[in-house]
Design an enzyme around this catalytic site. Structure first.
Site, PDB file in Angstrom:
ATOM      1  N   CYS A  70     -16.321   2.654 -27.501  1.00  0.00           N
ATOM      2  CA  CYS A  70     -17.565   3.402 -27.662  1.00  0.00           C
ATOM      3  C   CYS A  70     -18.222   3.601 -26.311  1.00  0.00           C
ATOM      4  O   CYS A  70     -19.338   3.146 -26.078  1.00  0.00           O
ATOM      5  CB  CYS A  70     -18.491   2.650 -28.600  1.00  0.00           C
ATOM      6  SG  CYS A  70     -17.692   2.271 -30.155  1.00  0.00           S
ATOM      7  N   GLU A  81       4.880  -6.141   1.786  1.00  0.00           N
ATOM      8  CA  GLU A  81       4.585  -6.733   0.476  1.00  0.00           C
ATOM      9  C   GLU A  81       4.016  -5.689  -0.485  1.00  0.00           C
ATOM     10  O   GLU A  81       2.856  -5.754  -0.863  1.00  0.00           O
ATOM     11  CB  GLU A  81       3.629  -7.924   0.635  1.00  0.00           C
ATOM     12  CG  GLU A  81       2.442  -7.615   1.533  1.00  0.00           C
ATOM     13  CD  GLU A  81       1.503  -8.790   1.752  1.00  0.00           C
ATOM     14  OE1 GLU A  81       1.895  -9.939   1.519  1.00  0.00           O
ATOM     15  OE2 GLU A  81       0.351  -8.533   2.160  1.00  0.00           O
ATOM     16  N   GLY A  98       0.778  -1.230   0.000  1.00  0.00           N
ATOM     17  CA  GLY A  98       0.000   0.000   0.000  1.00  0.00           C
ATOM     18  C   GLY A  98       0.810   1.281   0.000  1.00  0.00           C
ATOM     19  O   GLY A  98       0.270   2.358   0.249  1.00  0.00           O
ATOM     20  N   GLY A 150       3.312  -3.717  -3.993  1.00  0.00           N
ATOM     21  CA  GLY A 150       3.154  -4.064  -5.398  1.00  0.00           C
ATOM     22  C   GLY A 150       3.340  -2.827  -6.261  1.00  0.00           C
ATOM     23  O   GLY A 150       4.330  -2.673  -6.975  1.00  0.00           O
ATOM     24  N   ARG A 151       2.374  -1.905  -6.151  1.00  0.00           N
ATOM     25  CA  ARG A 151       2.360  -0.712  -7.001  1.00  0.00           C
ATOM     26  C   ARG A 151       3.653   0.093  -6.919  1.00  0.00           C
ATOM     27  O   ARG A 151       4.199   0.494  -7.948  1.00  0.00           O
ATOM     28  CB  ARG A 151       1.177   0.182  -6.585  1.00  0.00           C
ATOM     29  CG  ARG A 151       0.859   1.290  -7.572  1.00  0.00           C
ATOM     30  CD  ARG A 151      -0.244   2.209  -7.037  1.00  0.00           C
ATOM     31  NE  ARG A 151      -1.489   1.520  -6.783  1.00  0.00           N
ATOM     32  CZ  ARG A 151      -2.472   1.366  -7.676  1.00  0.00           C
ATOM     33  NH1 ARG A 151      -2.361   1.865  -8.876  1.00  0.00           N
ATOM     34  NH2 ARG A 151      -3.585   0.719  -7.342  1.00  0.00           N
ATOM     35  N   TYR A 204      -0.845  -2.485 -12.169  1.00  0.00           N
ATOM     36  CA  TYR A 204      -2.313  -2.428 -12.271  1.00  0.00           C
ATOM     37  C   TYR A 204      -2.700  -1.744 -13.585  1.00  0.00           C
ATOM     38  O   TYR A 204      -3.509  -0.826 -13.593  1.00  0.00           O
ATOM     39  CB  TYR A 204      -2.926  -1.693 -11.077  1.00  0.00           C
ATOM     40  CG  TYR A 204      -2.563  -2.305  -9.738  1.00  0.00           C
ATOM     41  CD1 TYR A 204      -3.190  -3.473  -9.296  1.00  0.00           C
ATOM     42  CD2 TYR A 204      -1.594  -1.742  -8.924  1.00  0.00           C
ATOM     43  CE1 TYR A 204      -2.853  -4.045  -8.079  1.00  0.00           C
ATOM     44  CE2 TYR A 204      -1.250  -2.314  -7.702  1.00  0.00           C
ATOM     45  CZ  TYR A 204      -1.886  -3.463  -7.284  1.00  0.00           C
ATOM     46  OH  TYR A 204      -1.557  -4.024  -6.080  1.00  0.00           O
TER      47      TYR A 204
HETATM   48  C1  LIG Z   1      -2.878  -5.751  -3.301  1.00  0.00           C
HETATM   49  C2  LIG Z   1      -2.200  -6.234  -2.103  1.00  0.00           C
HETATM   50  C3  LIG Z   1      -0.889  -5.831  -1.830  1.00  0.00           C
HETATM   51  C4  LIG Z   1      -0.140  -4.828  -2.661  1.00  0.00           C
HETATM   52  O1  LIG Z   1      -0.717  -3.578  -2.552  1.00  0.00           O
HETATM   53  P1  LIG Z   1      -0.018  -2.300  -3.267  1.00  0.00           P
HETATM   54  O2  LIG Z   1      -0.965  -1.183  -3.013  1.00  0.00           O
HETATM   55  O3  LIG Z   1       0.105  -2.649  -4.704  1.00  0.00           O
HETATM   56  O4  LIG Z   1       1.297  -2.108  -2.614  1.00  0.00           O
HETATM   57  C5  LIG Z   1      -0.264  -6.364  -0.726  1.00  0.00           C
HETATM   58  N1  LIG Z   1      -0.907  -7.260   0.081  1.00  0.00           N
HETATM   59  C6  LIG Z   1      -2.177  -7.653  -0.151  1.00  0.00           C
HETATM   60  C7  LIG Z   1      -2.812  -8.617   0.760  1.00  0.00           C
HETATM   61  C8  LIG Z   1      -2.860  -7.153  -1.243  1.00  0.00           C
HETATM   62  O5  LIG Z   1      -4.126  -7.528  -1.447  1.00  0.00           O
END
Ligand SMILES: *Cc1c(COP(=O)(O)O)cnc(C)c1O
Length: 409
Positions: free
Chosen positions: A352, A274, A239, A276-277, A382
């Site tokens: 469209c 953990e 997050g 991601g983004r 994403y």
């Molecule tokens: C989506 C998710 C993440 C990654 O979130 P980001 O906002 O991309 O860093 C980490 N842990 C869990 C459980 C998620 O669902």
């Protein structure tokens, strides 16, 4: 690194020249700078204290090239489906995988346990029962974290684009359910309850996220003591904020790493994050060309090849995707070249639907003309993988990987 700024985004020279020379029939194209991604991930890892483990959340972008670029710099990967589990295992064999997510099927759980998944994040009481039964039936030992929805007020969560905890959600478990799961699993010789997992909000800055981690740890310590659980691990989730309005800004990893370091105790749990983004967003670009430029009731619209069915990020988050215009000279037709100059432009795709907007009313320095190219930045997370790619049956994008030293694959 250099680069030009036309429109809002700063495009690195390597990406710009690659985008410029791509044959028209390869457009739209996703271009991933894997060497930049490697450096970025290495810098994140270096900003974390040695006792904090870094996982990459594969759902941000599970492209195999990206997984392999990230792999040397992370301890493991977080996966959220049987599909991701199988795919990531194949792409980066031997890396520890943590399998989370609500609604895991019995078949997914069976396969994960039989194949020796590194961690299972248990998200409900029924899942705890099922994991216990499967561990007994298969004779395999399973290491689990319970996903918690703790009773915490999160600093900054009111402004976060997504919240997954601290309110009613389908994710994780409220404390009374966690208590029951701890009792249930403590009687299971083949299930090792290693600790807790929480992923509470997405889009928080370093200070807010560090404060959340501190509150989570204090709460988890108390919970573990009250339930006689040996808290060996605490996964505080992902997050980390990515600011699409400011493509040059980065999450303050050194500040966050320092704050996490202050939470590490010799007798305390291993902390794991953990993201991601914040790992994958910055090293992917979506390159396309302007098919047409129109004016409607005083507003300019640039219609590009492709659209939100390839790059859904701006539609999903409600922002203008940052971009740069690559001017291309020459207009081979006898009629006037459609253009917008000195005015805000709305960049739309080929779908469209009025929702197919990549960037609304954005001031563009210079002009946007039919035949120019547009490079959308921050398209590494994403993006393609969340897009409704079959809608309207347009051709898919092509994919390109810049591997450094001028090399490309
Ligand atoms: C989506 C998710 C993440 C990654 O979130 P980001 O906002 O991309 O860093 C980490 N842990 C869990 C459980 C998620 O669902």
């Amino acid at each position: 690194m250099g680069g030009v700024s036309t429109g809002q985004a700063q495009i690195p020279d390597t990406v710009r020249s690659f985008a410029d020379t791509l044959a028209e029939r390869r457009l739209p194209a996703y271009v991933h700078d894997l060497s930049g991604l490697r450096e970025h991930t290495a810098a994140i890892a270096a900003a974390l204290p040695p006792d904090v483990e870094l996982h990459y959340a594969a759902k941000a972008n599970p492209d195999a090239g990206i997984l392999r670029a990230v792999a040397p710099h992370v301890h493991g990967f977080e996966v959220a489906s049987g599909g991701e589990y199988a795919h990531v295992r194949e792409a980066v064999p031997g890396k520890p995988l943590a399998f989370g997510g609500p609604g895991k099927t019995p078949a997914e759980l069976t396969h994960a346990i039989e194949s020796g998944v590194h961690r299972l994040h248990v998200e409900s009481e029924q899942e705890a029962y099922r994991v216990a039964a499967l561990a007994r039936a298969t004779g395999r030992t399973v290491e689990v974290l319970l996903r918690a929805n703790p009773p915490l007020d999160l600093p900054g969560a009111g402004n976060a684009p997504l919240t997954m905890g601290g309110r009613p959600t389908p994710f994780g478990m409220d404390p009374p359910v966690l208590d029951r799961c701890a009792r249930l699993l403590s009687d299971e010789p083949r299930v090792r309850l290693r600790g807790l997992h929480a992923h509470l909000a997405s889009g928080l800055g370093a200070d807010d996220l560090a404060e959340s981690a501190a509150r989570l740890l204090a709460w988890a310590d108390t919970w573990a003591e009250g339930n006689r659980v040996d808290l060996r691990e605490l996964n505080v989730g992902g997050g980390m904020a990515v600011d699409y309005r400011d493509p040059g800004a980065r999450f303050d990893w050194p500040a966050y790493g320092k704050a996490l370091g202050a939470l590490v105790r010799p007798d305390g749990p291993v902390l794991r994050i953990e993201p991601g983004r914040a790992i994958a967003a910055y090293h992917g670009w979506y390159v396309t060309d302007v098919l047409d430029v129109k004016h409607s009731r005083g507003e300019a619209f640039a219609v590009v090849r492709g659209g939100t069915h390839h790059l859904r990020t701006p539609a999903a988050r409600g922002h203008a995707q940052p971009f740069a215009v690559l001017a291309r000279d020459g207009w081979p037709y006898a009629w006037p070249r459609p253009a917008a100059a000195g005015e805000p432009v709305t960049v739309v795709g080929q779908l469209c639907t009025p929702k197919d907007v990549l960037a609304a009313r954005v001031p563009v320095p210079g002009a946007v003309r039919a035949g120019d190219r547009i490079v959308f930045a921050m398209a590494g997370a994403y993006a393609w993988n969340i897009s409704h790619r079959d809608f309207l049956m347009h051709a898919p994008p092509t994919f390109h990987y810049l591997a450094g030293a001028g090399g490309r694959t």
